[in-house]
Scaffold this motif. Structure first.
Motif, mmCIF file in Angstrom:
data_model
loop_
_atom_site.group_PDB
_atom_site.id
_atom_site.type_symbol
_atom_site.label_atom_id
_atom_site.label_comp_id
_atom_site.label_asym_id
_atom_site.label_seq_id
_atom_site.Cartn_x
_atom_site.Cartn_y
_atom_site.Cartn_z
ATOM 1 N N GLU A 179 1.190 -1.118 0.098
ATOM 2 C CA GLU A 179 0.327 -0.319 -0.161
ATOM 3 C C GLU A 179 0.959 0.904 -0.051
ATOM 4 O O GLU A 179 1.901 1.194 0.269
ATOM 5 N N HIS A 180 0.703 2.492 -0.846
ATOM 6 C CA HIS A 180 1.258 3.615 -0.225
ATOM 7 C C HIS A 180 -0.203 4.801 -0.326
ATOM 8 O O HIS A 180 -0.995 4.209 -0.572
ATOM 9 N N ALA A 181 0.378 6.024 0.291
ATOM 10 C CA ALA A 181 -0.660 6.846 0.572
ATOM 11 C C ALA A 181 -0.009 8.007 0.395
ATOM 12 O O ALA A 181 1.330 8.372 0.633
ATOM 13 N N ASP A 182 -0.441 9.012 -0.051
ATOM 14 C CA ASP A 182 0.295 10.464 0.306
ATOM 15 C C ASP A 182 -0.388 11.237 1.549
ATOM 16 O O ASP A 182 -1.210 11.461 1.889
ATOM 17 N N ILE A 183 0.070 12.177 2.631
ATOM 18 C CA ILE A 183 -0.223 12.850 3.092
ATOM 19 C C ILE A 183 -0.418 14.584 3.101
ATOM 20 O O ILE A 183 0.017 15.188 1.701
ATOM 21 N N THR A 184 -1.885 14.775 3.372
ATOM 22 C CA THR A 184 -2.984 15.653 2.147
ATOM 23 C C THR A 184 -3.124 16.643 3.506
ATOM 24 O O THR A 184 -2.603 16.315 4.866
ATOM 25 N N GLU A 185 -3.188 17.508 3.231
ATOM 26 C CA GLU A 185 -2.989 18.947 4.118
ATOM 27 C C GLU A 185 -4.664 18.749 4.848
ATOM 28 O O GLU A 185 -4.622 19.537 6.102
ATOM 29 N N GLU A 186 -5.014 17.734 4.292
ATOM 30 C CA GLU A 186 -6.578 17.247 5.551
ATOM 31 C C GLU A 186 -5.799 16.672 6.585
ATOM 32 O O GLU A 186 -6.600 16.681 7.666
ATOM 33 N N ASP A 187 -4.630 15.371 6.480
ATOM 34 C CA ASP A 187 -4.857 14.554 7.433
ATOM 35 C C ASP A 187 -4.454 15.370 8.241
ATOM 36 O O ASP A 187 -4.379 15.400 9.297
ATOM 37 N N VAL A 188 -3.442 16.540 7.714
ATOM 38 C CA VAL A 188 -2.653 17.831 8.277
ATOM 39 C C VAL A 188 -3.155 18.609 9.324
ATOM 40 O O VAL A 188 -3.523 18.007 10.605
ATOM 41 N N GLU A 189 -4.394 18.870 8.996
ATOM 42 C CA GLU A 189 -5.869 19.642 9.627
ATOM 43 C C GLU A 189 -6.106 18.668 10.899
ATOM 44 O O GLU A 189 -6.220 19.051 11.957
ATOM 45 N N GLY A 190 -6.648 17.671 10.339
ATOM 46 C CA GLY A 190 -6.938 16.427 11.405
ATOM 47 C C GLY A 190 -5.983 15.896 12.015
ATOM 48 O O GLY A 190 -6.386 15.820 13.368
ATOM 49 N N MET A 191 -4.495 16.354 12.247
ATOM 50 C CA MET A 191 -3.885 15.438 13.184
ATOM 51 C C MET A 191 -4.580 17.860 13.485
ATOM 52 O O MET A 191 -4.143 16.870 15.362
ATOM 53 N N ILE A 192 -4.210 18.440 13.600
ATOM 54 C CA ILE A 192 -4.124 19.679 14.449
ATOM 55 C C ILE A 192 -5.192 19.611 15.162
ATOM 56 O O ILE A 192 -5.377 19.421 16.210
ATOM 57 N N ASN A 208 5.706 15.497 8.808
ATOM 58 C CA ASN A 208 7.001 14.868 9.341
ATOM 59 C C ASN A 208 7.035 13.507 9.780
ATOM 60 O O ASN A 208 7.265 12.284 9.495
ATOM 61 N N ASN A 209 5.917 14.033 11.125
ATOM 62 C CA ASN A 209 5.511 12.845 12.240
ATOM 63 C C ASN A 209 4.673 11.603 11.424
ATOM 64 O O ASN A 209 4.983 10.247 11.598
ATOM 65 N N LEU A 210 3.550 12.178 10.332
ATOM 66 C CA LEU A 210 2.588 11.485 9.622
ATOM 67 C C LEU A 210 3.433 10.119 8.664
ATOM 68 O O LEU A 210 3.072 9.196 8.378
ATOM 69 N N SER A 211 4.821 10.992 8.053
ATOM 70 C CA SER A 211 5.001 10.172 6.716
ATOM 71 C C SER A 211 6.333 9.306 7.941
ATOM 72 O O SER A 211 6.560 8.213 7.043
ATOM 73 N N ARG A 212 6.923 9.424 9.058
ATOM 74 C CA ARG A 212 7.257 8.994 9.730
ATOM 75 C C ARG A 212 6.060 7.249 10.032
ATOM 76 O O ARG A 212 6.441 6.864 9.555
ATOM 77 N N GLU A 213 5.259 7.431 10.031
ATOM 78 C CA GLU A 213 4.721 6.909 11.013
ATOM 79 C C GLU A 213 4.194 6.101 9.740
ATOM 80 O O GLU A 213 3.832 4.062 9.964
ATOM 81 N N LEU A 214 3.264 6.968 8.827
ATOM 82 C CA LEU A 214 2.864 6.105 7.235
ATOM 83 C C LEU A 214 3.933 4.721 6.756
ATOM 84 O O LEU A 214 3.387 3.731 6.837
ATOM 85 N N LYS A 215 5.374 5.330 6.967
ATOM 86 C CA LYS A 215 6.320 4.010 5.866
ATOM 87 C C LYS A 215 6.052 3.106 7.589
ATOM 88 O O LYS A 215 6.177 2.212 6.488
ATOM 89 N N THR A 227 3.787 1.933 9.058
ATOM 90 C CA THR A 227 2.990 1.014 9.176
ATOM 91 C C THR A 227 3.365 0.144 7.665
ATOM 92 O O THR A 227 2.463 -1.101 8.346
ATOM 93 N N VAL A 228 2.789 0.811 6.633
ATOM 94 C CA VAL A 228 3.618 -0.108 5.417
ATOM 95 C C VAL A 228 3.783 -0.792 4.940
ATOM 96 O O VAL A 228 3.952 -1.606 4.702
ATOM 97 N N ASP A 229 5.538 -1.151 5.928
ATOM 98 C CA ASP A 229 6.358 -1.318 5.645
ATOM 99 C C ASP A 229 6.060 -2.519 6.663
ATOM 100 O O ASP A 229 6.166 -3.736 6.341
#
Length: 437
Positions: free
Chosen positions: A129-142, A273-280, A282-284
């Motif tokens: 699987e793969h995904a992009d980190i979107t502005e909505e994802d960042v706003e959701g974390m905020i 950056n944190n979301l990208s690290r967590e995503l990688k 999880t994907v791995d």
């Protein structure tokens, strides 16, 4: 002269039979008696002057037992080395006997490591699987960060998702009345608390002070033991409704998360950056699970050493007990090891497959990646330098990181060899998979 023979038993078991010659034993006993004679002190004799006959009478049997122990150990090691046996566990001596001529015979049970079969990696397809980190994802974390610091304000308005509701209730059926007297309190965070759908629908749109009654079926996992698994008449009164007031995302808010500049854009960058690290990660991990599952299917007929399965099952049972105790269940019982046997077999087979690939492909630990992983771990703590120092000073922690790195290197090699089926999903779909996955 020592004689060795090996009998094949069931599965991976072998019986090593060894006969120690009398002259070899006696020669070693004589050497031990001679060495002992140089040091022993006996009444009536000067040190080093005790007659050999007396030494043999006093210490001969003990010396023979010591010699036999040493010769047994050495002869088993020789049998293992000469026959190129790779053991799954330490040998277990099962039979000993003195020979009539002064020799000694014994047998030891050994269990061999299995041979992982050859795998045709090019025939295996694995989804990644793969995904992009979107502005909505960042706003959701905020928004999640805002909720950590939200205030609750009393509300006279209609109940909606996100509201904190307190109600008094009484539940009953032909076999149950709970509570026996008066009513019981229940706190519900709408949209978050696990409650029956019928109750959620009934609450939505109600106001503080209103009453209602309906049939409700609670599932077996409901957190009120008396109601779990029960279908009841549920009578309740809304005692209090609170709505969340989220703080503004401003300089003060940003500083509360350790960003001294108070820069909102810096917060967003850190979150991404944190979301990208967590995503990688999880994907791995999910790719690793799927890839190893596919590889295990290629080794379905491979026997596993019973001793390894037993040890791993017992280890997993103790791990589960320790986790329960850490969560406050001090009286958590030790579960039967057999409960973990299937999972233990998967772990062992995964490890054997990874070890074989690493050995065959000559994959060595990349210590640059070890340093990178330690630094990455350290950055999640307030004092990263102290964490880095702790890792480098603790061999157990270092070994754990090195093992993770070599496994990651093997998984990279596997990914380069198998067919990859790419599957693009959203960040939430990957990070919050459906319950039935």
């Amino acid at each position: 002269m020592m004689q060795i023979s090996i009998d094949q038993a069931e599965g991976l078991e072998r019986t090593v039979n060894i006969e120690l010659a009398a002259e070899d034993i006696q020669s070693k006993v004589d050497e031990k008696i001679t060495e002992l004679g140089k040091e022993v002190r006996l009444k009536g004799f000067r040190q080093g002057r005790v007659p050999k006959k007396i030494l043999v009478q006093r210490f001969g049997q003990h010396a023979r037992q010591e010699v036999l122990g040493e010769l047994m150990q050495n002869s088993i090691e020789k049998a293992i080395t000469d026959n190129e046996l790779e053991l799954a566990a330490a040998p277990e001596v099962t039979k000993t006997d003195d020979a009539d001529d002064g020799g000694f015979v014994f047998s030891a049970k050994v269990e061999l490591m299995p041979q992982v079969p050859e795998i045709n990696f090019s025939d295996i397809e694995v989804e990644k699987e793969h995904a992009d980190i979107t502005e909505e994802d960042v706003e959701g974390m905020i928004t999640n960060l805002q909720k950590q610091k939200q205030d609750w304000k009393d509300s006279k308005g209609k109940i909606a998702n996100g509201d904190l509701v307190t109600l008094d209730y009484k539940a009953s059926n032909k076999d149950l009345t709970y509570p026996k007297k008066d009513t019981e309190h229940m706190g519900i965070l709408m949209g978050e608390s696990r409650i029956p759908d019928d109750l959620k629908k009934a609450l939505t749109g109600m106001k503080s002070g209103e009453e209602n009654s309906l049939e409700v079926s609670f599932d077996d996992a409901f957190n009120v033991d008396e109601l779990a698994g029960q279908k009841v008449k549920f009578e309740f009164t809304i005692k209090e409704v609170k709505k969340a007031k989220l703080p503004k995302v401003d300089e003060e808010f940003v500083k509360s998360f350790g960003i001294e500049s108070g820069d909102v854009e810096k917060l967003k960058k850190d979150i991404k950056n944190n979301l990208s690290r967590e995503l990688k990660q999880t994907v791995d991990n999910r790719f690793k699970q799927k890839a190893l599952e596919a590889l295990r299917s290629q080794c379905a007929d491979m026997p596993l050493p019973e001793s390894m399965v037993r040890r791993e099952s017992e280890y997993m049972a103790h791990q589960e007990q320790q986790r329960a105790k850490q969560m406050g269940h001090d009286d958590a019982p030790l579960q039967e090891a057999s409960k973990y046997e299937a999972a233990a077999k998967e772990r062992i087979l995964n490890s054997l497959i990874i070890q074989k690939i690493a050995k065959k492909q000559d994959i060595k630990t990349d210590f640059t990646k070890v340093r990178e992983q330690i630094n990455e771990i350290a950055q999640t703590f307030e004092q990263p330098q102290e964490v880095i120092q702790m890792y480098y000073q603790n061999q157990e922690l270092m070994s754990s990181v090195e093992q993770n790195v070599i496994e990651a290197q093997v998984m990279d090699w596997i990914e380069s060899e198998v067919k990859i089926k790419k599957n693009k999903l959203s960040f939430d779909d990957i990070m919050k998979p459906k319950v039935n996955e």
